[in-house]
Design a protein around this motif. Structure first.
Motif, PDB file in Angstrom:
ATOM      1  N   SER A  83       0.832  -1.210   0.000  1.00 44.64           N
ATOM      2  CA  SER A  83       0.000   0.000   0.000  1.00 44.64           C
ATOM      3  C   SER A  83       0.860   1.252   0.000  1.00 44.64           C
ATOM      4  O   SER A  83       1.969   1.250   0.542  1.00 44.64           O
ATOM      5  CB  SER A  83      -0.863   0.047   1.263  1.00 44.64           C
ATOM      6  OG  SER A  83      -1.665  -1.082   1.353  1.00 44.64           O
ATOM      7  N   LEU A  84       0.326   2.286  -0.557  1.00 39.00           N
ATOM      8  CA  LEU A  84       0.906   3.622  -0.416  1.00 39.00           C
ATOM      9  C   LEU A  84      -0.274   4.586  -0.404  1.00 39.00           C
ATOM     10  O   LEU A  84      -0.949   4.751  -1.419  1.00 39.00           O
ATOM     11  CB  LEU A  84       1.844   3.953  -1.596  1.00 39.00           C
ATOM     12  CG  LEU A  84       2.439   5.365  -1.542  1.00 39.00           C
ATOM     13  CD1 LEU A  84       3.427   5.509  -0.390  1.00 39.00           C
ATOM     14  CD2 LEU A  84       3.130   5.718  -2.862  1.00 39.00           C
ATOM     15  N   ASP A  85      -0.529   5.196   0.746  1.00 37.41           N
ATOM     16  CA  ASP A  85      -1.755   5.968   0.894  1.00 37.41           C
ATOM     17  C   ASP A  85      -1.532   7.466   1.015  1.00 37.41           C
ATOM     18  O   ASP A  85      -2.496   8.213   1.167  1.00 37.41           O
ATOM     19  CB  ASP A  85      -2.505   5.504   2.158  1.00 37.41           C
ATOM     20  CG  ASP A  85      -2.873   4.032   2.100  1.00 37.41           C
ATOM     21  OD1 ASP A  85      -3.164   3.537   0.998  1.00 37.41           O
ATOM     22  OD2 ASP A  85      -2.856   3.369   3.157  1.00 37.41           O
ATOM     23  N   LEU A 103      -7.531   6.242  -1.350  1.00 43.71           N
ATOM     24  CA  LEU A 103      -7.737   7.694  -1.270  1.00 43.71           C
ATOM     25  C   LEU A 103      -8.940   8.004  -0.384  1.00 43.71           C
ATOM     26  O   LEU A 103      -9.959   7.308  -0.442  1.00 43.71           O
ATOM     27  CB  LEU A 103      -7.944   8.244  -2.681  1.00 43.71           C
ATOM     28  CG  LEU A 103      -6.742   8.040  -3.624  1.00 43.71           C
ATOM     29  CD1 LEU A 103      -7.131   8.301  -5.079  1.00 43.71           C
ATOM     30  CD2 LEU A 103      -5.580   8.939  -3.210  1.00 43.71           C
ATOM     31  N   LEU A 104      -8.784   9.046   0.415  1.00 42.40           N
ATOM     32  CA  LEU A 104      -9.818   9.416   1.384  1.00 42.40           C
ATOM     33  C   LEU A 104     -10.375  10.796   1.088  1.00 42.40           C
ATOM     34  O   LEU A 104      -9.609  11.733   0.798  1.00 42.40           O
ATOM     35  CB  LEU A 104      -9.225   9.415   2.793  1.00 42.40           C
ATOM     36  CG  LEU A 104      -8.794   8.054   3.339  1.00 42.40           C
ATOM     37  CD1 LEU A 104      -8.005   8.239   4.628  1.00 42.40           C
ATOM     38  CD2 LEU A 104     -10.000   7.161   3.561  1.00 42.40           C
ATOM     39  N   GLY A 105     -11.696  10.906   1.192  1.00 41.96           N
ATOM     40  CA  GLY A 105     -12.351  12.186   0.970  1.00 41.96           C
ATOM     41  C   GLY A 105     -11.824  13.253   1.923  1.00 41.96           C
ATOM     42  O   GLY A 105     -11.690  13.008   3.115  1.00 41.96           O
ATOM     43  N   GLY A 106     -11.487  14.408   1.353  1.00 46.02           N
ATOM     44  CA  GLY A 106     -11.053  15.535   2.177  1.00 46.02           C
ATOM     45  C   GLY A 106      -9.648  15.409   2.733  1.00 46.02           C
ATOM     46  O   GLY A 106      -9.167  16.302   3.439  1.00 46.02           O
ATOM     47  N   VAL A 107      -8.928  14.345   2.418  1.00 43.01           N
ATOM     48  CA  VAL A 107      -7.577  14.169   2.948  1.00 43.01           C
ATOM     49  C   VAL A 107      -6.610  13.951   1.779  1.00 43.01           C
ATOM     50  O   VAL A 107      -5.924  14.874   1.344  1.00 43.01           O
ATOM     51  CB  VAL A 107      -7.509  12.973   3.937  1.00 43.01           C
ATOM     52  CG1 VAL A 107      -6.121  12.871   4.549  1.00 43.01           C
ATOM     53  CG2 VAL A 107      -8.554  13.125   5.030  1.00 43.01           C
ATOM     54  N   GLN A 163      -3.450   0.391  -8.314  1.00 42.63           N
ATOM     55  CA  GLN A 163      -4.886   0.218  -8.148  1.00 42.63           C
ATOM     56  C   GLN A 163      -5.403   1.241  -7.144  1.00 42.63           C
ATOM     57  O   GLN A 163      -4.961   1.289  -6.000  1.00 42.63           O
ATOM     58  CB  GLN A 163      -5.174  -1.217  -7.684  1.00 42.63           C
ATOM     59  CG  GLN A 163      -4.680  -2.223  -8.736  1.00 42.63           C
ATOM     60  CD  GLN A 163      -4.931  -3.660  -8.365  1.00 42.63           C
ATOM     61  OE1 GLN A 163      -4.632  -4.074  -7.252  1.00 42.63           O
ATOM     62  NE2 GLN A 163      -5.460  -4.441  -9.292  1.00 42.63           N
ATOM     63  N   LEU A 164      -6.333   2.058  -7.604  1.00 38.87           N
ATOM     64  CA  LEU A 164      -6.878   3.120  -6.756  1.00 38.87           C
ATOM     65  C   LEU A 164      -8.134   2.612  -6.055  1.00 38.87           C
ATOM     66  O   LEU A 164      -9.011   2.021  -6.670  1.00 38.87           O
ATOM     67  CB  LEU A 164      -7.225   4.347  -7.600  1.00 38.87           C
ATOM     68  CG  LEU A 164      -6.107   4.913  -8.480  1.00 38.87           C
ATOM     69  CD1 LEU A 164      -6.609   6.150  -9.241  1.00 38.87           C
ATOM     70  CD2 LEU A 164      -4.877   5.266  -7.643  1.00 38.87           C
ATOM     71  N   ASN A 165      -8.197   2.904  -4.787  1.00 40.35           N
ATOM     72  CA  ASN A 165      -9.286   2.383  -3.973  1.00 40.35           C
ATOM     73  C   ASN A 165      -9.787   3.504  -3.070  1.00 40.35           C
ATOM     74  O   ASN A 165      -9.129   4.534  -2.914  1.00 40.35           O
ATOM     75  CB  ASN A 165      -8.740   1.204  -3.130  1.00 40.35           C
ATOM     76  CG  ASN A 165      -9.829   0.305  -2.610  1.00 40.35           C
ATOM     77  OD1 ASN A 165     -11.011   0.533  -2.841  1.00 40.35           O
ATOM     78  ND2 ASN A 165      -9.421  -0.735  -1.893  1.00 40.35           N
TER      79      ASN A 165
END
Ligand code: SF4
Length: 324
Positions: free
Chosen positions: A133-135, A178-182, A205-207
């Motif tokens: 992962s790489l977030d 990916l996180l909303g607002g972050v 792969q985007l999640n």
């Protein structure tokens, strides 16, 4: 051995990335080097960098051999589970032993935090596929999203991804959640993209959040937002399909008992459709199996994004940590 006695092997679970995936739990709930705000397992109870044989490799192999002898034919055997699998110091031995008993490919789902270590790199070399992962694109958001153990620096984690990907003979598929607002904004996506250019994985792969998260401030992005963000990546980046094609029903439904369902729901909250696909059941049969567990209070339902997810009820001390 009946499925009811399985302690470390679960599923197959429907995986959006791996098809039907037979899960192997290498650490107990919830031993991890991170404490991600989006984690579907809830908050980390043992944040550590200590590598040891948390779960005996011999026990895992006995369970795997039994399930394979019963005819289980997943697309992948996936080393993952209730925390970070590379913390188990027996992972290399386990992979080598699995390769001796089956030709089913072995995938390792890891947060990537230990890939800078030479021993971890060495032990994963025998796997077929590694999915790290790489977030986040910088140290500040890494701290915010992944809440890593104090001994992990952002730059060392990224260097681990770079050097391991260069060395690994199989494929590396990098997941970016990916996180909303972050992190789900173009500027942050571009920073992540720059790091991916250094890492050079075979697939990206985007999640986004798809299951109940550890923290109620971990927000999912809509499909429309994800499609828009995909344009911020110059490397080829695919969106993980939320609704994969239903798998053919193949399993012997008589082997699907209460313990097997609970073993799955303890590790992964599922919709009724997820459960049906994972266990090879008709959706109505899955619902029928869930009803008595709900009635007995062994599982509960939580509505996220308009969908009911089912999860096993935990011991009181764990339950208290999980927002509902
Ligand atoms: S999402 Fe994975 S890496 Fe993050 S806390 Fe949960 S188990 Fe650990």
């Amino acid at each position: 051995m009946r499925a009811a006695t399985m302690k470390h092997v679960y599923g197959p679970v429907p995986s959006r990335r791996l098809g039907r995936s037979l899960g192997v739990d290498l650490v107990p709930f919830k031993v991890c080097s991170y404490d991600c705000i989006y984690c579907q397992l809830g908050r980390t109870t043992e944040k550590t960098l200590e590598r040891r044989e948390y779960v005996p490799i011999a026990e895992i192999l006995t369970e795997l051999k039994s399930l394979l002898a019963q005819g289980a034919a997943p697309d992948y055997i996936s080393l993952a589970g209730s925390g970070e699998p590379t913390l188990n110091s027996g992972i290399g031995e386990l992979i080598r032993n699995i390769k001796e008993i089956t030709s089913i490919p072995v995938a390792v789902l890891t947060n990537g935090s230990l890939l800078w270590r030479d021993d971890v790199q060495e032990e994963l070399l025998a796997a077929d596929l590694v999915l790290p992962s790489l977030d986040a694109g910088d140290a500040a958001l890494f701290e915010l999203v992944n809440r890593p153990h104090g001994g992990i620096s952002f730059e060392r984690m990224v260097e681990g991804l770079v050097t391991f990907t260069r060395r690994f003979p199989g494929e590396v598929w990098l997941e970016v959640l990916l996180l909303g607002g972050v992190t789900g904004i173009p500027r942050e996506a571009e920073k992540i993209n720059d790091l991916i250019e250094r890492i050079q994985p075979q697939r990206v792969q985007l999640n986004t959040v798809a299951r109940p998260p550890a923290e109620d401030f971990a927000f999912a992005l809509s499909t429309k937002q994800m499609r828009a963000l995909q344009k911020s990546f110059t490397v080829p980046a695919e969106l993980i399909n939320e609704n994969p094609e239903a798998s053919p029903e193949y399993s012997d439904t008589s082997a699907v008992d209460e313990e097997r369902i609970l073993a799955l729901l303890e590790r992964r909250p599922c919709t009724c459709g997820d459960l049906a696909k994972g266990l090879g059941l008709h959706v109505m049969a899955a619902m029928k199996a869930l009803d008595p567990l709900l009635a007995a209070g062994k599982i509960n339902a939580v509505v996220i994004g308009g969908k009911p997810f089912y999860r096993a009820r935990q011991a009181p001390e764990k339950e208290a940590l999980r927002p509902v």
